[in-house]
Write a protein that holds these residues in place. Structure first.
Motif, PDB file in Angstrom:
ATOM      1  N   TYR A  42       0.821  -1.132   0.036  1.00 50.33           N
ATOM      2  CA  TYR A  42       0.195  -0.224  -0.032  1.00 50.33           C
ATOM      3  C   TYR A  42       0.932   1.029  -0.162  1.00 50.33           C
ATOM      4  CZ  TYR A  42      -3.338  -3.410   1.662  1.00 50.33           C
ATOM      5  OH  TYR A  42      -4.280  -4.337   1.536  1.00 50.33           O
ATOM      6  N   LEU A  43       0.663   2.198  -0.692  1.00 45.37           N
ATOM      7  CA  LEU A  43       1.424   3.415  -0.772  1.00 45.37           C
ATOM      8  C   LEU A  43       0.921   4.355   0.443  1.00 45.37           C
ATOM      9  CD1 LEU A  43       1.327   4.627  -4.428  1.00 45.37           C
ATOM     10  CD2 LEU A  43       3.114   3.348  -3.241  1.00 45.37           C
ATOM     11  N   ALA A  44       1.662   4.782   1.180  1.00 37.11           N
ATOM     12  CA  ALA A  44       1.382   5.229   2.339  1.00 37.11           C
ATOM     13  C   ALA A  44       2.403   6.826   2.605  1.00 37.11           C
ATOM     14  CB  ALA A  44       1.434   4.593   3.603  1.00 37.11           C
ATOM     15  N   ASP A  45       1.859   7.485   3.258  1.00 42.92           N
ATOM     16  CA  ASP A  45       2.754   8.542   3.855  1.00 42.92           C
ATOM     17  C   ASP A  45       3.289   8.326   5.252  1.00 42.92           C
ATOM     18  OD1 ASP A  45       0.452   9.346   5.273  1.00 42.92           O
ATOM     19  OD2 ASP A  45      -0.085  11.196   4.119  1.00 42.92           O
ATOM     20  N   GLY A  46       3.881   9.423   5.651  1.00 41.86           N
ATOM     21  CA  GLY A  46       4.597   9.286   7.189  1.00 41.86           C
ATOM     22  C   GLY A  46       3.689   9.197   8.293  1.00 41.86           C
ATOM     23  N   ILE A  47       2.351   9.336   8.254  1.00 45.48           N
ATOM     24  CA  ILE A  47       1.566   9.295   9.401  1.00 45.48           C
ATOM     25  C   ILE A  47       1.446   7.664   9.600  1.00 45.48           C
ATOM     26  CG2 ILE A  47       0.707  11.339   9.340  1.00 45.48           C
ATOM     27  CD1 ILE A  47      -2.007  10.070   8.338  1.00 45.48           C
ATOM     28  N   TYR A  48       1.459   6.544   8.504  1.00 44.16           N
ATOM     29  CA  TYR A  48       1.042   5.625   8.994  1.00 44.16           C
ATOM     30  C   TYR A  48       2.160   4.643   9.603  1.00 44.16           C
ATOM     31  CZ  TYR A  48      -2.809   6.259   5.876  1.00 44.16           C
ATOM     32  OH  TYR A  48      -3.976   7.021   5.384  1.00 44.16           O
ATOM     33  N   SER A  49       1.666   3.382  10.329  1.00 41.30           N
ATOM     34  CA  SER A  49       2.853   2.585  11.005  1.00 41.30           C
ATOM     35  C   SER A  49       3.628   2.098  10.001  1.00 41.30           C
ATOM     36  CB  SER A  49       2.009   1.390  11.745  1.00 41.30           C
ATOM     37  OG  SER A  49       0.965   1.947  12.549  1.00 41.30           O
ATOM     38  N   LYS A  65      17.599   9.848  -7.440  1.00 39.01           N
ATOM     39  CA  LYS A  65      16.913   8.745  -7.478  1.00 39.01           C
ATOM     40  C   LYS A  65      15.685   8.676  -6.303  1.00 39.01           C
ATOM     41  CE  LYS A  65      17.070   4.052  -8.084  1.00 39.01           C
ATOM     42  NZ  LYS A  65      18.197   2.711  -8.256  1.00 39.01           N
ATOM     43  N   MET A  66      15.960   8.974  -5.092  1.00 39.33           N
ATOM     44  CA  MET A  66      15.136   8.937  -3.981  1.00 39.33           C
ATOM     45  C   MET A  66      14.166  10.129  -4.201  1.00 39.33           C
ATOM     46  SD  MET A  66      17.732   8.302  -0.874  1.00 39.33           S
ATOM     47  CE  MET A  66      16.535   8.407   0.325  1.00 39.33           C
ATOM     48  N   ALA A  67      14.463  11.131  -4.658  1.00 39.57           N
ATOM     49  CA  ALA A  67      13.359  12.387  -5.040  1.00 39.57           C
ATOM     50  C   ALA A  67      12.462  11.981  -5.968  1.00 39.57           C
ATOM     51  CB  ALA A  67      14.195  13.832  -5.149  1.00 39.57           C
ATOM     52  N   LYS A  68      13.113  11.422  -7.004  1.00 38.33           N
ATOM     53  CA  LYS A  68      12.147  11.061  -7.989  1.00 38.33           C
ATOM     54  C   LYS A  68      10.932   9.862  -7.495  1.00 38.33           C
ATOM     55  CE  LYS A  68      12.290   9.319 -12.857  1.00 38.33           C
ATOM     56  NZ  LYS A  68      13.158   9.115 -14.138  1.00 38.33           N
ATOM     57  N   ILE A  69      11.584   9.008  -6.928  1.00 41.31           N
ATOM     58  CA  ILE A  69      10.499   7.880  -6.374  1.00 41.31           C
ATOM     59  C   ILE A  69       9.614   8.605  -5.546  1.00 41.31           C
ATOM     60  CG2 ILE A  69      10.589   5.805  -4.896  1.00 41.31           C
ATOM     61  CD1 ILE A  69      13.223   5.115  -6.014  1.00 41.31           C
ATOM     62  N   THR A  70      10.149   9.301  -4.696  1.00 44.14           N
ATOM     63  CA  THR A  70       9.112   9.959  -3.723  1.00 44.14           C
ATOM     64  C   THR A  70       8.062  10.680  -4.557  1.00 44.14           C
ATOM     65  OG1 THR A  70      10.709  10.144  -1.934  1.00 44.14           O
ATOM     66  CG2 THR A  70       8.800  11.428  -1.748  1.00 44.14           C
ATOM     67  N   ARG A  71       8.452  11.698  -5.349  1.00 46.73           N
ATOM     68  CA  ARG A  71       7.405  12.360  -6.260  1.00 46.73           C
ATOM     69  C   ARG A  71       6.484  11.488  -6.959  1.00 46.73           C
ATOM     70  NH1 ARG A  71      11.759  14.892  -8.491  1.00 46.73           N
ATOM     71  NH2 ARG A  71      11.362  14.076 -10.689  1.00 46.73           N
ATOM     72  N   GLN A  73       5.661   8.444  -6.158  1.00 47.54           N
ATOM     73  CA  GLN A  73       4.542   7.768  -5.186  1.00 47.54           C
ATOM     74  C   GLN A  73       3.525   8.814  -4.890  1.00 47.54           C
ATOM     75  OE1 GLN A  73       6.526   6.384  -1.665  1.00 47.54           O
ATOM     76  NE2 GLN A  73       4.525   5.940  -0.835  1.00 47.54           N
ATOM     77  N   ALA A  74       3.931   9.990  -4.527  1.00 49.70           N
ATOM     78  CA  ALA A  74       2.946  10.934  -3.971  1.00 49.70           C
ATOM     79  C   ALA A  74       2.037  11.279  -5.173  1.00 49.70           C
ATOM     80  CB  ALA A  74       3.774  12.332  -3.707  1.00 49.70           C
ATOM     81  N   ALA A  75       2.470  11.435  -6.404  1.00 56.26           N
ATOM     82  CA  ALA A  75       1.574  11.540  -7.565  1.00 56.26           C
ATOM     83  C   ALA A  75       0.664  10.166  -7.662  1.00 56.26           C
ATOM     84  CB  ALA A  75       2.167  11.542  -8.798  1.00 56.26           C
ATOM     85  N   ALA A  76       1.040   9.228  -7.597  1.00 60.38           N
ATOM     86  CA  ALA A  76       0.002   7.945  -7.571  1.00 60.38           C
ATOM     87  C   ALA A  76      -0.816   8.017  -6.455  1.00 60.38           C
ATOM     88  CB  ALA A  76       1.109   6.636  -7.498  1.00 60.38           C
ATOM     89  N   ARG A  77      -0.296   8.322  -5.311  1.00 59.52           N
ATOM     90  CA  ARG A  77      -1.293   8.349  -4.144  1.00 59.52           C
ATOM     91  C   ARG A  77      -2.232   9.397  -4.394  1.00 59.52           C
ATOM     92  NH1 ARG A  77       2.475   9.263  -0.543  1.00 59.52           N
ATOM     93  NH2 ARG A  77       1.443  11.385   0.003  1.00 59.52           N
ATOM     94  N   LYS A  78      -2.048  10.712  -4.926  1.00 56.84           N
ATOM     95  CA  LYS A  78      -2.856  11.546  -5.064  1.00 56.84           C
ATOM     96  C   LYS A  78      -3.898  11.131  -6.291  1.00 56.84           C
ATOM     97  CE  LYS A  78       0.021  15.372  -3.544  1.00 56.84           C
ATOM     98  NZ  LYS A  78       0.838  16.323  -4.155  1.00 56.84           N
ATOM     99  N   ASP A  79      -3.475  10.543  -7.159  1.00 55.70           N
ATOM    100  CA  ASP A  79      -4.424   9.953  -8.193  1.00 55.70           C
ATOM    101  C   ASP A  79      -5.369   9.259  -7.842  1.00 55.70           C
ATOM    102  OD1 ASP A  79      -2.647  11.503 -10.203  1.00 55.70           O
ATOM    103  OD2 ASP A  79      -1.875   9.623 -11.144  1.00 55.70           O
ATOM    104  N   VAL A  80      -4.969   8.192  -6.753  1.00 55.30           N
ATOM    105  CA  VAL A  80      -6.065   7.392  -6.152  1.00 55.30           C
ATOM    106  C   VAL A  80      -6.867   8.050  -5.291  1.00 55.30           C
ATOM    107  CG1 VAL A  80      -6.245   5.339  -4.556  1.00 55.30           C
ATOM    108  CG2 VAL A  80      -4.394   5.254  -6.280  1.00 55.30           C
ATOM    109  N   GLN A  81      -6.347   9.321  -4.448  1.00 53.45           N
ATOM    110  CA  GLN A  81      -7.370  10.051  -3.698  1.00 53.45           C
ATOM    111  C   GLN A  81      -8.485  10.764  -4.507  1.00 53.45           C
ATOM    112  OE1 GLN A  81      -4.539  12.230  -1.781  1.00 53.45           O
ATOM    113  NE2 GLN A  81      -4.763  10.884   0.322  1.00 53.45           N
TER     114      GLN A  81
END
Length: 138
Positions: A42-49, A65-71, A73-81
């Motif tokens: 599950y894609l999650a952000d920092g508030i999850y366990s 590379k880490m910045a790109k992966i984080t971007r 992931q955030a975009a995918a999570r926002k798309d689902v929301q």
């Protein structure tokens, strides 16, 4: 109270969270870049366990590379929301608390809404606009 039903409270009260902590997960299997995986995530952000199945972005990426992966992931999570918000705006049953605690019934309601939404979208592609009606019937 409904205002206290944020995603963390709901997750903490659900059997899914207990099963994730107990490492009881639905069977799944997929390959990515030649590596075989047997557990979903599950894609999650920092508030999850900190669970193996919760994939979080880095709060302070140290390289490109880490910045790109984080971007991504955030975009995918926002798309689902956003997609879920669209479904909630169209189907009232998704806005209200579930009347059942059975996961398979909740899953069927969600699938039904997804199928109906896709049917509506497919049907809307074939509707005539007012300008089409004038030209085709004149």
């Amino acid at each position: 109270m409904s205002v206290s039903n944020n995603d963390l409270n709901v997750l903490n009260q659900s059997t899914l969270f207990y099963e994730l902590k107990s490492e009881i997960v639905p069977p799944t299997s997929f390959d990515v870049n030649g590596h075989h995986y047997t557990k979903g995530y599950y894609l999650a952000d920092g508030i999850y366990s900190d669970l193996v199945t919760f994939i979080k972005g880095w709060s302070c990426p140290t390289d490109k590379k880490m910045a790109k992966i984080t971007r991504f992931q955030a975009a995918a999570r926002k798309d689902v929301q956003r997609a879920f918000e669209v479904l909630q705006s169209r189907f009232h049953i998704l806005k209200i608390p579930s009347r059942t605690v059975k996961v398979n019934k909740m899953s069927n309601v969600m699938r039904c809404c997804l199928i109906l939404y896709n049917m509506i979208q497919k049907d809307n592609r074939f509707t005539l606009t007012p300008s089409d009606e004038k030209s085709s019937f004149s």
